[in-house]
Design an enzyme around this catalytic site. Sequence first.
Site, PDB file in Angstrom:
ATOM      1  N   LYS A  42       0.200  24.197  14.895  1.00 23.85           N
ATOM      2  CA  LYS A  42       1.310  24.421  15.828  1.00 23.85           C
ATOM      3  C   LYS A  42       0.867  25.508  16.798  1.00 23.85           C
ATOM      4  O   LYS A  42       1.530  26.521  16.968  1.00 23.85           O
ATOM      5  CB  LYS A  42       2.551  24.918  15.075  1.00 23.85           C
ATOM      6  CG  LYS A  42       3.116  24.014  14.014  1.00 23.85           C
ATOM      7  CD  LYS A  42       4.349  24.699  13.409  1.00 23.85           C
ATOM      8  CE  LYS A  42       4.824  24.032  12.162  1.00 23.85           C
ATOM      9  NZ  LYS A  42       5.801  24.856  11.440  1.00 23.85           N
ATOM     10  N   SER A 130      12.996  25.172  11.482  1.00 23.46           N
ATOM     11  CA  SER A 130      12.631  25.661  12.823  1.00 23.46           C
ATOM     12  C   SER A 130      12.289  24.499  13.742  1.00 23.46           C
ATOM     13  O   SER A 130      12.624  24.509  14.930  1.00 23.46           O
ATOM     14  CB  SER A 130      11.425  26.600  12.738  1.00 23.46           C
ATOM     15  OG  SER A 130      11.736  27.747  12.002  1.00 23.46           O
TER      16      SER A 130
HETATM   17  P1  ADP Z   1       5.076  27.547   8.469  1.00 18.20           P
HETATM   18  O1  ADP Z   1       4.774  27.085   9.842  1.00 18.20           O
HETATM   19  O2  ADP Z   1       4.009  28.421   7.875  1.00 18.20           O
HETATM   20  O3  ADP Z   1       5.556  26.497   7.513  1.00 18.20           O
HETATM   21  P2  ADP Z   1       7.821  28.408   8.867  1.00 18.20           P
HETATM   22  O4  ADP Z   1       8.192  29.486   9.827  1.00 18.20           O
HETATM   23  O5  ADP Z   1       8.224  27.032   9.219  1.00 18.20           O
HETATM   24  O6  ADP Z   1       6.256  28.579   8.677  1.00 18.20           O
HETATM   25  O7  ADP Z   1       8.375  28.759   7.423  1.00 18.20           O
HETATM   26  C1  ADP Z   1       7.986  29.915   6.730  1.00 18.20           C
HETATM   27  C2  ADP Z   1       8.382  29.779   5.270  1.00 18.20           C
HETATM   28  O8  ADP Z   1       9.787  29.711   5.161  1.00 18.20           O
HETATM   29  C3  ADP Z   1       7.848  28.509   4.587  1.00 18.20           C
HETATM   30  O9  ADP Z   1       7.543  28.821   3.244  1.00 18.20           O
HETATM   31  C4  ADP Z   1       9.015  27.573   4.657  1.00 18.20           C
HETATM   32  O10 ADP Z   1       8.976  26.610   3.638  1.00 18.20           O
HETATM   33  C5  ADP Z   1      10.157  28.548   4.456  1.00 18.20           C
HETATM   34  N1  ADP Z   1      11.419  28.054   4.985  1.00 18.20           N
HETATM   35  C6  ADP Z   1      11.653  27.552   6.222  1.00 18.20           C
HETATM   36  N2  ADP Z   1      12.937  27.197   6.361  1.00 18.20           N
HETATM   37  C7  ADP Z   1      13.534  27.474   5.165  1.00 18.20           C
HETATM   38  C8  ADP Z   1      14.862  27.303   4.655  1.00 18.20           C
HETATM   39  N3  ADP Z   1      15.832  26.776   5.409  1.00 18.20           N
HETATM   40  N4  ADP Z   1      15.110  27.687   3.384  1.00 18.20           N
HETATM   41  C9  ADP Z   1      14.107  28.202   2.631  1.00 18.20           C
HETATM   42  N5  ADP Z   1      12.847  28.383   3.032  1.00 18.20           N
HETATM   43  C10 ADP Z   1      12.564  28.020   4.303  1.00 18.20           C
END
Ligand code: ADP
Length: 151
Positions: A42, A130
Amino acid sequence: MKKIAIFPGSFDPYTNGHHDIVMRGLEIFDEIIISIGYNSSKATRYFDIDLMVEKIESVYKDIPNVKVVVYNELTSNLAKSHDANFLIRGLRNTTDFEYENTISQMNRYLNEKLETVFLITSPQYAAVSSTVIREVHKYGGNVSEFLPYEV
Ligand code: ADP
């Protein structure tokens, strides 16, 4: 010994789901370092990284044991440089599990002191992502309900 955990992610944007993981993590760890990395798959961010740091810092302005850093190196090395022996990740579903399982095995190989701790999402945030928030925002939808007030 102080229990320090890093919480790495893209946080593009930082959501209520992430915030929930941090608040629950504070019940377990003495300090949490929210670590915004450049995820190679990303590479281009939607929200400016410096702006996101600023917003996340303002969410935790009254909680001194939560810090925010930006990094561009191996997560396992980032942990070492912050004396963190724990890495927090959130799990929403089996897709998250498959991905996280592989990454955590590799992180342990790279830094055997680093223990990954998974927190299962709270049910009210299970569908907060996200990626989906970016899509809705791009086409003008209101996403504020899914984000901390400061974000
Ligand atoms: P990445 O791009 O490394 O996956 P993210 O910013 O999407 O990073 O997510 C960071 C962490 O937070 C990951 O472990 C993801 O699974 C967790 N996460 C994202 N959204 C949620 C949510 N709604 N509830 C619990 N954990 C979440």
